[in-house]
Write a protein that holds these residues in place. Structure first.
Motif, mmCIF file in Angstrom:
data_model
loop_
_atom_site.group_PDB
_atom_site.id
_atom_site.type_symbol
_atom_site.label_atom_id
_atom_site.label_comp_id
_atom_site.label_asym_id
_atom_site.label_seq_id
_atom_site.Cartn_x
_atom_site.Cartn_y
_atom_site.Cartn_z
ATOM 1 N N ARG A 138 -1.488 -4.002 4.741
ATOM 2 C CA ARG A 138 -0.705 -4.398 5.734
ATOM 3 C C ARG A 138 -1.008 -3.443 7.365
ATOM 4 N NH1 ARG A 138 4.297 -8.032 5.967
ATOM 5 N NH2 ARG A 138 3.602 -8.053 8.709
ATOM 6 N N VAL A 141 1.605 -0.859 9.066
ATOM 7 C CA VAL A 141 2.904 -1.195 8.984
ATOM 8 C C VAL A 141 3.635 0.455 8.200
ATOM 9 C CG1 VAL A 141 3.273 -3.233 9.266
ATOM 10 C CG2 VAL A 141 2.428 -2.881 6.288
ATOM 11 N N THR A 214 8.593 -5.489 4.492
ATOM 12 C CA THR A 214 8.278 -4.515 5.723
ATOM 13 C C THR A 214 8.869 -5.259 6.934
ATOM 14 O OG1 THR A 214 6.693 -4.888 4.736
ATOM 15 C CG2 THR A 214 6.258 -4.599 7.208
ATOM 16 N N THR A 218 4.903 -3.596 14.479
ATOM 17 C CA THR A 218 3.653 -2.407 13.847
ATOM 18 C C THR A 218 4.160 -1.222 14.919
ATOM 19 O OG1 THR A 218 2.444 -2.789 15.503
ATOM 20 C CG2 THR A 218 2.228 -3.728 13.855
ATOM 21 N N CYS A 300 6.807 0.288 9.273
ATOM 22 C CA CYS A 300 7.443 -0.672 8.745
ATOM 23 C C CYS A 300 8.000 -0.615 7.192
ATOM 24 C CB CYS A 300 7.733 -2.035 9.355
ATOM 25 S SG CYS A 300 6.997 -1.328 11.693
ATOM 26 N N LEU A 301 7.735 -0.168 6.843
ATOM 27 C CA LEU A 301 8.355 -0.210 4.900
ATOM 28 C C LEU A 301 9.544 0.412 5.020
ATOM 29 C CD1 LEU A 301 5.361 0.431 3.006
ATOM 30 C CD2 LEU A 301 6.462 -1.566 4.020
ATOM 31 N N HIS A 327 15.057 -10.750 4.908
ATOM 32 C CA HIS A 327 13.649 -10.236 4.683
ATOM 33 C C HIS A 327 13.054 -10.751 3.531
ATOM 34 C CE1 HIS A 327 13.269 -7.571 8.138
ATOM 35 N NE2 HIS A 327 14.721 -7.552 7.786
#
Length: 337
Positions: A138, A141, A214, A218, A300-301, A327
């Protein structure tokens, strides 16, 4: 002025006249697709200064993951062998909504720029042919998607022209384009992302099982660099202690020490680029028997590190927990052990 690669009979390497001494090419069948592959990351086990001081660099120990970018080139006599203004001409790339794999896209501008720099470096002309690309990673992220695309493109070109993979060339191209994770290596490494310098190779002896999510959005790494460097200057000794723990863990082959250091680094990151789920994830670490917490420091992880594979019941509990936070949980193997 560039020149086409000469095609010689047989399969013996021949030099490109007037080009870098010691660099050779070999005959490549025009009908054979060549490919380059590069793994991505699940953020970092460490991101911070290399050492405490007034002028810190951004140092990384990226967390390699078994997810990849692929770049393919198929020579075709009637295809346009050129670089377009918006990228390398080719087939759609899988790069779906919000950067998730699955929907059509095209090879990005950075990978196209890397291809152009490679051709200029060796004085080569791309033969007629067709590009196609695909990625599990992705965008934006913290999976090193753009760096993996660049490295996969360069690996494809090395193979297309029959050149030995040259890490110095790869680093030189990356230095012209962006800060980079160390996905150009197939091992852990302590790496200065801005200087594109490998400080210490850390080997392939350790691996982790992960459960991660995630969060939405971003992160533009370049836009937050000044904020990070200010934070590093304020908390340099804390970062230094965490990095020391991590390096000792690698040197002794102790995954739990590495996971502990990753948790320290994730906590420091939370103070400057917070994750909404961090407090809940950290509070439940022992409940799930996880050895540590990791994050994409400029992404974002966020997730758990397990030195041993969690069983089906634990995976079900993890999935329910992350679902309660809004999530979908993912599982992946990171590292190499």
């Amino acid at each position: 002025m560039s020149t086409r690669v000469p095609v010689f009979g047989g399969n013996q390497p021949r030099p490109v006249p007037g080009r870098t001494p010691g660099v050779h090419v070999v005959r490549q069948p025009l009908t054979r697709t060549v490919s380059g592959v590069c793994h991505g990351t699940l953020g970092e086990l460490y991101q911070g200064p290399l050492r405490a001081g007034p002028v810190p660099d951004i140092a990384l120990v990226s967390f390699p993951v078994d997810r990849h970018s692929w770049v393919h080139f198929t020579p075709e006599e009637d295809a346009p062998g050129m670089l377009g203004e918006s990228g390398v001409l080719g087939e759609p790339r899988a790069s779906g909504e919000s950067g998730a794999p699955g929907a059509p896209g095209v090879l990005g501008a950075k990978a196209a720029a890397a291809a152009g720099l490679f051709l200029d470096r060796f004085g080569l002309t791309l033969p007629p042919g067709r590009w196609s690309v695909h990625s599990d990673l992705r965008v934006g992220v913290g999976m090193a998607s753009s760096t993996a695309d660049i490295v996969a493109t360069l690996r494809c070109l090395f193979r297309l022209f029959g050149l030995a993979y040259d890490l110095d060339v790869v680093l030189g191209v990356l230095a012209r384009i962006e800060r980079a994770d160390s996905v150009f290596l197939d091992e852990f490494a302590l790496h200065l992302s801005g200087r594109h310098r490998v400080v210490r190779r850390l080997g392939t002896g350790l691996g982790f099982h992960t459960a991660y999510i995630t969060e939405p959005g971003t992160v533009d790494t370049a836009a937050v660099t000044d904020r990070l460097l200010t934070h590093y200057r304020r908390h340099g000794p804390r970062y230094e202690r965490g990095l020391d723990t991590l390096l000792k863990g690698f040197s002794t082959g102790d995954p739990r020490a590495v996971a502990q250091a990753a948790t320290i680094s994730a906590g420091l990151s939370q103070e400057v680029l917070p994750k909404a789920s961090f407090d809940a994830v950290l509070a439940h670490r022992e409940w799930f028997g996880a050895d540590g917490v990791f994050v994409a420091h400029t992404g974002c992880l966020i997730g758990y590190l397990f030195a041993h594979r969690p069983g089906a019941d634990v995976k079900s509990e993890l999935s329910a927990f992350f679902h309660s936070l809004g999530h979908q949980c993912s599982f992946a193997q990171g590292g190499y052990g």
